[in-house]
Scaffold this motif. Structure first.
Motif, PDB file in Angstrom:
ATOM      1  N   MET A 166       3.176  14.757 -10.877  1.00 44.00           N
ATOM      2  CA  MET A 166       2.920  13.799  -9.812  1.00 44.00           C
ATOM      3  C   MET A 166       1.751  14.202  -8.919  1.00 44.00           C
ATOM      4  O   MET A 166       1.431  13.494  -7.968  1.00 44.00           O
ATOM      5  CB  MET A 166       4.169  13.611  -8.947  1.00 44.00           C
ATOM      6  CG  MET A 166       5.364  13.080  -9.703  1.00 44.00           C
ATOM      7  SD  MET A 166       6.761  12.723  -8.633  1.00 44.00           S
ATOM      8  CE  MET A 166       8.008  12.309  -9.847  1.00 44.00           C
ATOM      9  N   GLY A 167       1.118  15.329  -9.226  1.00 43.98           N
ATOM     10  CA  GLY A 167       0.047  15.803  -8.364  1.00 43.98           C
ATOM     11  C   GLY A 167      -1.341  15.630  -8.941  1.00 43.98           C
ATOM     12  O   GLY A 167      -2.335  15.893  -8.260  1.00 43.98           O
ATOM     13  N   ASN A 170      11.421  12.388  -3.558  1.00 40.23           N
ATOM     14  CA  ASN A 170      12.429  12.614  -2.508  1.00 40.23           C
ATOM     15  C   ASN A 170      11.926  12.182  -1.137  1.00 40.23           C
ATOM     16  O   ASN A 170      12.200  12.834  -0.117  1.00 40.23           O
ATOM     17  CB  ASN A 170      12.853  14.082  -2.484  1.00 40.23           C
ATOM     18  CG  ASN A 170      13.483  14.527  -3.786  1.00 40.23           C
ATOM     19  OD1 ASN A 170      14.271  13.789  -4.379  1.00 40.23           O
ATOM     20  ND2 ASN A 170      13.122  15.720  -4.246  1.00 40.23           N
ATOM     21  N   GLY A 171      11.168  11.090  -1.115  1.00 42.96           N
ATOM     22  CA  GLY A 171      10.691  10.533   0.138  1.00 42.96           C
ATOM     23  C   GLY A 171       9.446  11.182   0.687  1.00 42.96           C
ATOM     24  O   GLY A 171       8.894  10.724   1.699  1.00 42.96           O
ATOM     25  N   GLU A 172       8.976  12.252   0.065  1.00 43.08           N
ATOM     26  CA  GLU A 172       7.775  12.953   0.550  1.00 43.08           C
ATOM     27  C   GLU A 172       6.532  12.348  -0.111  1.00 43.08           C
ATOM     28  O   GLU A 172       6.032  12.858  -1.114  1.00 43.08           O
ATOM     29  CB  GLU A 172       7.878  14.451   0.247  1.00 43.08           C
ATOM     30  CG  GLU A 172       9.037  15.126   0.948  1.00 43.08           C
ATOM     31  CD  GLU A 172       9.109  16.601   0.605  1.00 43.08           C
ATOM     32  OE1 GLU A 172       8.262  17.073  -0.191  1.00 43.08           O
ATOM     33  OE2 GLU A 172      10.012  17.285   1.113  1.00 43.08           O
ATOM     34  N   ASN A 173       6.067  11.264   0.429  1.00 43.37           N
ATOM     35  CA  ASN A 173       4.941  10.567  -0.184  1.00 43.37           C
ATOM     36  C   ASN A 173       4.116   9.854   0.878  1.00 43.37           C
ATOM     37  O   ASN A 173       4.649   9.176   1.744  1.00 43.37           O
ATOM     38  CB  ASN A 173       5.441   9.533  -1.202  1.00 43.37           C
ATOM     39  CG  ASN A 173       4.310   8.691  -1.755  1.00 43.37           C
ATOM     40  OD1 ASN A 173       3.216   9.194  -1.990  1.00 43.37           O
ATOM     41  ND2 ASN A 173       4.569   7.409  -1.950  1.00 43.37           N
ATOM     42  N   SER A 174       2.811  10.031   0.805  1.00 41.96           N
ATOM     43  CA  SER A 174       1.910   9.316   1.711  1.00 41.96           C
ATOM     44  C   SER A 174       0.886   8.499   0.932  1.00 41.96           C
ATOM     45  O   SER A 174      -0.172   8.159   1.453  1.00 41.96           O
ATOM     46  CB  SER A 174       1.188  10.322   2.626  1.00 41.96           C
ATOM     47  OG  SER A 174       0.419  11.231   1.847  1.00 41.96           O
ATOM     48  N   THR A 175       1.215   8.199  -0.328  1.00 43.00           N
ATOM     49  CA  THR A 175       0.308   7.443  -1.188  1.00 43.00           C
ATOM     50  C   THR A 175       0.866   6.059  -1.464  1.00 43.00           C
ATOM     51  O   THR A 175       2.062   5.914  -1.753  1.00 43.00           O
ATOM     52  CB  THR A 175       0.075   8.172  -2.523  1.00 43.00           C
ATOM     53  OG1 THR A 175      -0.466   9.474  -2.272  1.00 43.00           O
ATOM     54  CG2 THR A 175      -0.883   7.396  -3.409  1.00 43.00           C
ATOM     55  N   ASP A 212      -2.868   8.431   1.974  1.00 41.11           N
ATOM     56  CA  ASP A 212      -2.699   8.492   3.429  1.00 41.11           C
ATOM     57  C   ASP A 212      -3.360   7.302   4.130  1.00 41.11           C
ATOM     58  O   ASP A 212      -4.264   7.468   4.962  1.00 41.11           O
ATOM     59  CB  ASP A 212      -3.289   9.800   3.970  1.00 41.11           C
ATOM     60  CG  ASP A 212      -2.768  10.122   5.366  1.00 41.11           C
ATOM     61  OD1 ASP A 212      -1.822   9.445   5.819  1.00 41.11           O
ATOM     62  OD2 ASP A 212      -3.336  11.022   6.001  1.00 41.11           O
ATOM     63  N   PRO A 213      -2.930   6.081   3.821  1.00 37.26           N
ATOM     64  CA  PRO A 213      -3.563   4.891   4.404  1.00 37.26           C
ATOM     65  C   PRO A 213      -3.436   4.803   5.918  1.00 37.26           C
ATOM     66  O   PRO A 213      -4.270   4.180   6.572  1.00 37.26           O
ATOM     67  CB  PRO A 213      -2.830   3.731   3.717  1.00 37.26           C
ATOM     68  CG  PRO A 213      -1.523   4.300   3.274  1.00 37.26           C
ATOM     69  CD  PRO A 213      -1.796   5.736   2.944  1.00 37.26           C
ATOM     70  N   GLU A 214      -2.403   5.441   6.498  1.00 31.34           N
ATOM     71  CA  GLU A 214      -2.224   5.380   7.953  1.00 31.34           C
ATOM     72  C   GLU A 214      -3.353   6.076   8.693  1.00 31.34           C
ATOM     73  O   GLU A 214      -3.618   5.782   9.862  1.00 31.34           O
ATOM     74  CB  GLU A 214      -0.877   5.999   8.337  1.00 31.34           C
ATOM     75  CG  GLU A 214       0.326   5.187   7.846  1.00 31.34           C
ATOM     76  CD  GLU A 214       1.627   5.791   8.317  1.00 31.34           C
ATOM     77  OE1 GLU A 214       1.579   6.841   9.016  1.00 31.34           O
ATOM     78  OE2 GLU A 214       2.691   5.228   8.000  1.00 31.34           O
ATOM     79  N   HIS A 215      -4.014   7.015   8.008  1.00 35.20           N
ATOM     80  CA  HIS A 215      -5.121   7.745   8.630  1.00 35.20           C
ATOM     81  C   HIS A 215      -6.433   7.464   7.888  1.00 35.20           C
ATOM     82  O   HIS A 215      -7.326   8.320   7.849  1.00 35.20           O
ATOM     83  CB  HIS A 215      -4.832   9.245   8.642  1.00 35.20           C
ATOM     84  CG  HIS A 215      -3.613   9.611   9.421  1.00 35.20           C
ATOM     85  ND1 HIS A 215      -2.355   9.685   8.847  1.00 35.20           N
ATOM     86  CD2 HIS A 215      -3.438   9.902  10.743  1.00 35.20           C
ATOM     87  CE1 HIS A 215      -1.464  10.022   9.765  1.00 35.20           C
ATOM     88  NE2 HIS A 215      -2.087  10.155  10.935  1.00 35.20           N
ATOM     89  N   THR A 274       5.157   1.961  -5.880  1.00 38.68           N
ATOM     90  CA  THR A 274       5.110   2.918  -4.767  1.00 38.68           C
ATOM     91  C   THR A 274       6.510   3.376  -4.373  1.00 38.68           C
ATOM     92  O   THR A 274       6.743   4.574  -4.138  1.00 38.68           O
ATOM     93  CB  THR A 274       4.409   2.282  -3.546  1.00 38.68           C
ATOM     94  OG1 THR A 274       3.089   1.880  -3.914  1.00 38.68           O
ATOM     95  CG2 THR A 274       4.327   3.267  -2.396  1.00 38.68           C
ATOM     96  N   ASP A 275       7.450   2.441  -4.307  1.00 38.09           N
ATOM     97  CA  ASP A 275       8.831   2.784  -3.936  1.00 38.09           C
ATOM     98  C   ASP A 275       9.453   3.730  -4.959  1.00 38.09           C
ATOM     99  O   ASP A 275      10.149   4.690  -4.589  1.00 38.09           O
ATOM    100  CB  ASP A 275       9.678   1.512  -3.820  1.00 38.09           C
ATOM    101  CG  ASP A 275       9.287   0.656  -2.623  1.00 38.09           C
ATOM    102  OD1 ASP A 275       8.595   1.192  -1.721  1.00 38.09           O
ATOM    103  OD2 ASP A 275       9.651  -0.532  -2.595  1.00 38.09           O
ATOM    104  N   THR A 276       9.200   3.463  -6.253  1.00 34.60           N
ATOM    105  CA  THR A 276       9.752   4.336  -7.300  1.00 34.60           C
ATOM    106  C   THR A 276       9.159   5.736  -7.208  1.00 34.60           C
ATOM    107  O   THR A 276       9.854   6.741  -7.363  1.00 34.60           O
ATOM    108  CB  THR A 276       9.486   3.736  -8.687  1.00 34.60           C
ATOM    109  OG1 THR A 276       9.985   2.403  -8.750  1.00 34.60           O
ATOM    110  CG2 THR A 276      10.152   4.565  -9.774  1.00 34.60           C
TER     111      THR A 276
END
Length: 500
Positions: A222-223, A255-260, A65-68, A247-249
């Motif tokens: 993935m967790g 399915n696009g649900e990623n904040s890492t 979560d780099p944005e926060h 990161t893109d892979t």
């Protein structure tokens, strides 16, 4: 000619024994302290640089979560190694999982060995890292999950011998056969382990234990950010682009649900710079390097002060030499020779003191630094220090002492440049300023360490212990807690509850 300069220098130094002893002692102490600090700095800067192509090796860190301003972890999920291997700019990618503070057992000798560290590695591990074998072979190592590589020190602890190829030991309920002996891991390695086991064993155990929720294999999980993932990139490759590809892979797989965001951390600076970018360790190493330099400067300035302070005592000697034909160059070389003799004697004493203090110094530094005359890196540091100190401590006194007017010096008149002691006052002030600064810094650090050691943490740490448990034990934590609580010597038991 050189022989004459040398004989004259020795004769002059022997004539002033007390002055010579003070100079040699002062330089010896500063050289000893500086070289010992330089050895520590050199060791800190050498971490992981024994690997081939270490400048192309990176560790994959996870920025959550780099944005926060989320935390940065040194671990990454299991699939990241596979994603990285598929990036065209990556030569090799490897995953490492580990179990710390485990117990291994030699059933034949009924000998348990505690506090062992196990690394689970895949087939690319030894392609990337230089951990050579002493005996045995890597052939077929990954095919049999119940094989292990151990270090010589581990072999001694388990079997009391290093002839252990084919012998077995037990970890938990499984028996492992020793397939090879690795060299003991260098002290300046960020990776420290006692046993290496194929990653396939860890993967099989993970699946047998039910996986992690919906993820049943390490290639799907993935967790769980428990893997250390390393990549070796091609020359002139942008680490940022490789991190973005990984990161893109990963984002696509979720399915696009990623904040890492996955960031590549250079192996060459990994020891000195934390995953979150904290450079406190690097700054500490740099500060100690500056302290070593300052100690050399203090020793050199002390020599300059003592040399110029007795300039009037040498005035008549210089005057006589000039009258009988010595020119300024001859006198300059003579004073340089005296300084070289003093410096070489000081260096010899410094080496003797280092050899004497070496063991105690390692205990204080909590390292196993070896002082070897064959270490070219150390000689580079010492050679630079010697040249710098020698230049600083000899050129000014030589120029000062060789500039006397012979007529004035024989008549006992004040000599221009000698009676004016402004330069010496500056050097004395400079020397004491450095000394006081170092003393104040030492006292501040001492008080800070004392504060850390004595601060009230909210509990009595002298009566609280922490125990590491194998993963399987966490299935029976309630029973373990009940058993420990029933012990009259134990007041309370607590353990963390981890959720995925």
């Amino acid at each position: 000619m050189i022989k004459n300069y040398l004989i004259t220098a020795i004769r002059e130094l022997r004539k002033r024994k007390f002055y010579t002893a003070i100079n040699i002692l002062g330089l010896s102490v500063s050289l000893t302290a500086s070289i010992l600090i330089i050895l520590w700095v050199q060791d800190e800067q050498s971490f992981d640089k024994f690997h081939s192509d270490y400048e192309q090796i990176y560790k994959v860190n996870s920025h959550l979560d780099p944005e926060h301003n989320g935390s940065i972890w040194g671990g990454s999920p299991g699939p990241i190694g596979n994603y990285a291997q598929n990036v065209p700019e990556v030569d090799y990618a490897t995953r490492v999982s580990q179990d710390d503070n485990v117990t291994l057992v030699n059933d034949m000798l009924k000998r348990p060995v505690t506090n062992m560290n196990i690394y689970y590695v895949d087939s690319n591990f030894f392609n990337m890292f230089h951990f050579p074998l002493q005996a045995g072979s890597l052939s077929g190592f990954q095919a049999n999950y119940k094989q292990a590589l151990i270090t010589p020190s581990t072999a001694e602890k388990l079997f009391s011998t290093q002839q252990v190829i084919g012998k077995t030991f037990r970890y938990q309920k499984d028996l492992f056969t020793v397939a090879g002996i690795l060299n003991d891991i260098p002290q300046n390695s960020s990776m420290q382990f006692d046993v290496v086991i194929p990653l396939g064993y860890h993967a099989q155990r993970f699946t047998n234990w039910g996986g992690n929720g919906k993820w049943k294999t390490i290639d799907e999980d993935m967790g769980n950010y428990s893997f250390s993932t390393y990549v070796k990139v091609k020359p002139h490759t942008s680490a940022a682009l490789v991190g973005k590809s990984v990161t893109d892979t990963y984002t696509k797989a979720r399915n696009g649900e990623n904040s890492t965001i996955f960031v590549l951390d250079p192996l060459k600076t990994m020891h000195l710079i934390a995953p979150d970018g904290n450079k406190s360790t690097l700054r500490m190493v740099q500060i100690f390097g500056i302290i070593a330099l300052l100690l050399l400067v203090i020793g050199a300035v002390n020599y300059i002060n003592l040399s110029t302070a007795r300039a009037l005592d040498r005035a008549k000697d210089v005057g006589i030499r000039k009258i009988i034909g010595a020119n300024r160059f001859h006198l300059f070389i003579q004073f340089i020779t005296e300084t070289v003799v003093v410096f070489l004697c000081s260096l010899l004493i410094a080496f003797i003191l280092i050899l004497i203090l070496h063991t105690g110094y390692n205990q204080i530094a909590q390292k196993s630094i070896s002082f070897s005359f064959h270490n070219t890196a150390i000689w580079l540091y010492i050679g630079t220090a010697i040249i710098g100190t020698l230049a600083l401590s000899s050129i000014y006194p030589a120029i000062q002492l060789s500039s006397f007017n012979p007529i004035h010096s024989l008549k006992g008149k004040s000599i221009k440049g000698v009676s004016s002691n402004t330069m010496r006052k500056i050097l004395v002030v400079f020397q004491f300023t450095l000394s006081v600064t170092l003393i104040v810094c030492t006292l501040v650090i001492r008080n800070q360490l004392a504060f850390i050691q004595n601060i009230n943490l909210g509990y009595d740490r002298d009566h609280v212990i922490t125990l590491g448990l194998p993963e399987e034990a966490y299935k029976h934590m309630d029973a373990i807690r009940t058993e420990l609580t029933n012990n009259n010597a134990i007041q309370a038991v607590s353990y963390p509850v981890c959720t995925t």
